[in-house]
Design an enzyme around this catalytic site. Sequence first.
Site, PDB file in Angstrom:
ATOM      1  N   GLY A  58      -2.020  44.803  51.919  1.00 49.50           N
ATOM      2  CA  GLY A  58      -2.224  43.801  52.969  1.00 49.50           C
ATOM      3  C   GLY A  58      -0.981  43.592  53.819  1.00 49.50           C
ATOM      4  O   GLY A  58      -1.060  43.453  55.049  1.00 49.50           O
ATOM      5  N   CYS A  59       0.175  43.595  53.167  1.00 52.41           N
ATOM      6  CA  CYS A  59       1.435  43.370  53.887  1.00 52.41           C
ATOM      7  C   CYS A  59       1.760  44.562  54.794  1.00 52.41           C
ATOM      8  O   CYS A  59       2.287  44.383  55.894  1.00 52.41           O
ATOM      9  CB  CYS A  59       2.561  43.132  52.887  1.00 52.41           C
ATOM     10  SG  CYS A  59       2.246  41.688  51.844  1.00 52.41           S
ATOM     11  N   THR A  60       1.435  45.756  54.333  1.00 49.88           N
ATOM     12  CA  THR A  60       1.648  46.951  55.151  1.00 49.88           C
ATOM     13  C   THR A  60       0.744  46.910  56.374  1.00 49.88           C
ATOM     14  O   THR A  60       1.196  47.128  57.506  1.00 49.88           O
ATOM     15  CB  THR A  60       1.388  48.221  54.317  1.00 49.88           C
ATOM     16  OG1 THR A  60       2.307  48.242  53.212  1.00 49.88           O
ATOM     17  CG2 THR A  60       1.569  49.478  55.145  1.00 49.88           C
ATOM     18  N   GLY A 101       2.026  44.264  58.843  1.00 51.28           N
ATOM     19  CA  GLY A 101       3.232  44.750  59.526  1.00 51.28           C
ATOM     20  C   GLY A 101       2.916  45.822  60.554  1.00 51.28           C
ATOM     21  O   GLY A 101       3.494  45.845  61.645  1.00 51.28           O
TER      22      GLY A 101
END
Length: 157
Positions: A44-46, A49
């Site tokens: 999710g963070c990738t 970003g």
Amino acid sequence: MAVALDQPVADFQAQATSGQTVSLAELKGRQVVVYFYPKDSTPGCTTEGQGFRDQHDAFAAANTVVFGVSRDGIKSHENFKAKQGFPFELISDKDEALCQLFDVIKLKKLYGKEYLGVDRSTFLIDKHGVLRQEWRGVKVPGHVDAVLAAAQALNKA
């Protein structure tokens, strides 16, 4: 004291990638997006970003600088930034000073266990250092577009 809508955000200094120290006071005159995410190199963070990366030029055109923040260290951030080709800096908040200022540490559950973690959140600060919009408990799909639209509208105001 935690941030509040339509109130000035307390100046802060934080270590970031590329050997930078980010200071809110030094960014006056530009809008600032600060997005908090739980962990470098997780799915999710990738994706989140990458969304900010892909819209970087549009944010720049709206006089807006973007910073990602997590509790990971600078070395982890540098690897994440390089691997994903992020054109913006990532702030390391190991001591949770920014997490506390923006009140993003929440009780979470994973596989039945409770723990304190970063609640995926984004904040839009105007060119005078005033918090104008916040998104808490963010779901990644469509989020970057919503933040960009808000930044563009604020820039025109």
